[in-house]
Design a protein around this motif. Sequence first.
Motif, short mmCIF file in Angstrom:
data_model
loop_
_atom_site.label_atom_id
_atom_site.label_comp_id
_atom_site.label_asym_id
_atom_site.label_seq_id
_atom_site.Cartn_x
_atom_site.Cartn_y
_atom_site.Cartn_z
N THR A 6 1.38 -98.80 -35.10
CA THR A 6 1.88 -99.94 -35.87
C THR A 6 1.12 -101.23 -35.55
OG1 THR A 6 3.60 -100.35 -34.20
CG2 THR A 6 4.19 -98.95 -36.07
N LEU A 69 2.28 -107.60 -31.44
CA LEU A 69 2.88 -106.86 -32.55
C LEU A 69 3.60 -107.80 -33.52
CD1 LEU A 69 4.38 -103.70 -30.78
CD2 LEU A 69 2.66 -103.69 -32.60
N LEU A 70 4.35 -108.75 -32.96
CA LEU A 70 5.07 -109.69 -33.81
C LEU A 70 4.09 -110.57 -34.59
CD1 LEU A 70 7.68 -111.06 -34.74
CD2 LEU A 70 7.57 -112.52 -32.71
N GLY A 73 2.27 -108.55 -37.38
CA GLY A 73 3.11 -108.27 -38.55
C GLY A 73 3.26 -109.48 -39.45
N LEU A 74 3.50 -110.65 -38.85
CA LEU A 74 3.67 -111.86 -39.64
C LEU A 74 2.37 -112.24 -40.35
CD1 LEU A 74 5.81 -113.96 -37.12
CD2 LEU A 74 6.61 -112.79 -39.19
N SER A 103 -2.24 -105.81 -29.72
CA SER A 103 -1.49 -104.63 -30.14
C SER A 103 -2.39 -103.40 -30.30
CB SER A 103 -0.79 -104.91 -31.49
OG SER A 103 -1.75 -105.13 -32.52
N ALA A 159 3.43 -104.69 -43.40
CA ALA A 159 3.72 -105.67 -42.34
C ALA A 159 5.04 -105.39 -41.64
CB ALA A 159 3.74 -107.08 -42.92
N ALA A 160 5.92 -104.62 -42.30
CA ALA A 160 7.21 -104.29 -41.70
C ALA A 160 7.06 -103.30 -40.54
CB ALA A 160 8.14 -103.70 -42.76
N PRO A 162 4.88 -103.03 -37.76
CA PRO A 162 4.86 -103.57 -36.40
C PRO A 162 6.14 -104.31 -36.02
CG PRO A 162 3.39 -104.82 -37.82
CD PRO A 162 3.80 -103.61 -38.58
N ILE A 163 6.76 -105.01 -36.98
CA ILE A 163 7.93 -105.83 -36.65
C ILE A 163 9.19 -105.00 -36.46
CG2 ILE A 163 9.44 -107.68 -37.51
CD1 ILE A 163 7.00 -108.86 -38.94
N PHE A 164 9.39 -104.00 -37.33
CA PHE A 164 10.66 -103.27 -37.31
C PHE A 164 10.58 -101.88 -36.70
CE2 PHE A 164 11.08 -106.25 -40.95
CZ PHE A 164 12.13 -107.01 -40.44
N LEU A 167 7.75 -103.00 -32.44
CA LEU A 167 8.30 -104.00 -31.53
C LEU A 167 9.60 -103.56 -30.86
CD1 LEU A 167 7.77 -106.85 -30.44
CD2 LEU A 167 9.03 -107.77 -32.39
#
Length: 396
Positions: A6, A69-70, A73-74, A103, A159-160, A162-164, A167
């Motif tokens: 991710t 990671l955050l 994603g953003l 990451s 993009a979802a 790495p965030i969901f 992380l």
Amino acid sequence: MTGVATGASPIPFNTLPIVIGPINYAMGWSFQEISIGIAIYGTLGAILAPAVGALADRVGTKPVAMASLLGFGLAFGLMAFVPDNLMAFYGIWALIGIVGIGSTPVSWSRTINLWFYENRGLALGILLLGTSLAGFVVPQIANAVLEASNWRNVFLALAALPIFVGLPLAYFLFRDPLPEERPLQVASSSGELSGKTLRETLTGYRFWILFISIMCIALAYGGAHIHMVQMVQMHGLAPTTAASVMSVVALGIFSGRIIVGLLFDRFWAPAIAVPVLLLPIVACYLLIGTSTPAPVIFVAGYLLGFAAGAESDMIAYLSSRYFGMKSYGRIYGFLYMPFGIFSSLSATMYGAVRDQTGNYDLVLVWAMALFFVGGMILLLLGRYPVWTPKTEGAAQ
């Protein structure tokens, strides 16, 4: 493995092959201009890799990987809102490279090397299966979103991941080993990590052999991966079939990770890496022209993926075996530089040849020569140094 899958290493490289055609059609930018974006991303990330590796050496892998990671994603999601402006497009790619490098395997492989020694090749292979996992999943998600919507929403959907996904798993399940949990070959009896300093490594010939090998392979392979869908379509195959070739490439990477990782644990790694890294010469030959049958295209994709899997294993494994763990993050970061920079420049090179000649034949011939040099030079590395609690760095 999930963190790698991710992260900023595989997702951009598995997204752009699907959307490069639609972006070209929608924005009117050439294939070379679009490819420059990923060159900017890869170059900036690679330049920052040594600093990120040093930070992981200092504060540990987990905080570095989670923050990255955050941020990745953003930043990747911002691509859904890019205006019809090349500079804005390049600016977002630059941001992705800056915030996403932590990451990548630059950080994750440090922790795996601290946990494992005897089965390190297999452990690294499993870690790096994350790129194969992304290779299977990301093109399918991208293609499904593209068919249902547009190329902008492809970036938003991916993009979802790495965030969901990455992380939360990193937060709850990932950690570095405690000093007493490290294998004896990794740390001295006093708890100090064994191996060479960065200065000692940079003054040795082995580092530069690895650097040149990685540079050649990355320059040959990176563009082939990014432009694979376009190359396949030039042979008369439908876009859905071309997307399936990307899955076959991912299958090659998957099997390359495990098989090569297992063999690295049992034999001298360069002797395994050399023949594997020569396989893409056959693949490039098969991809030349415009009338290769679909089954042969799938074979070429598999061979390219198998070698790509071996290369990533090679960087992490040989870094730890030849230079130890004392400055692993910094050293791996410096070896990631040619991988990131030349993989990205390779995409631009392939795009430029396509724009100028109308096909990829010339650049595929260049790639064959680069694969040959990058593989054969590894035979000059020599025997591994032996790191022990009592005598660090003594070659035996």
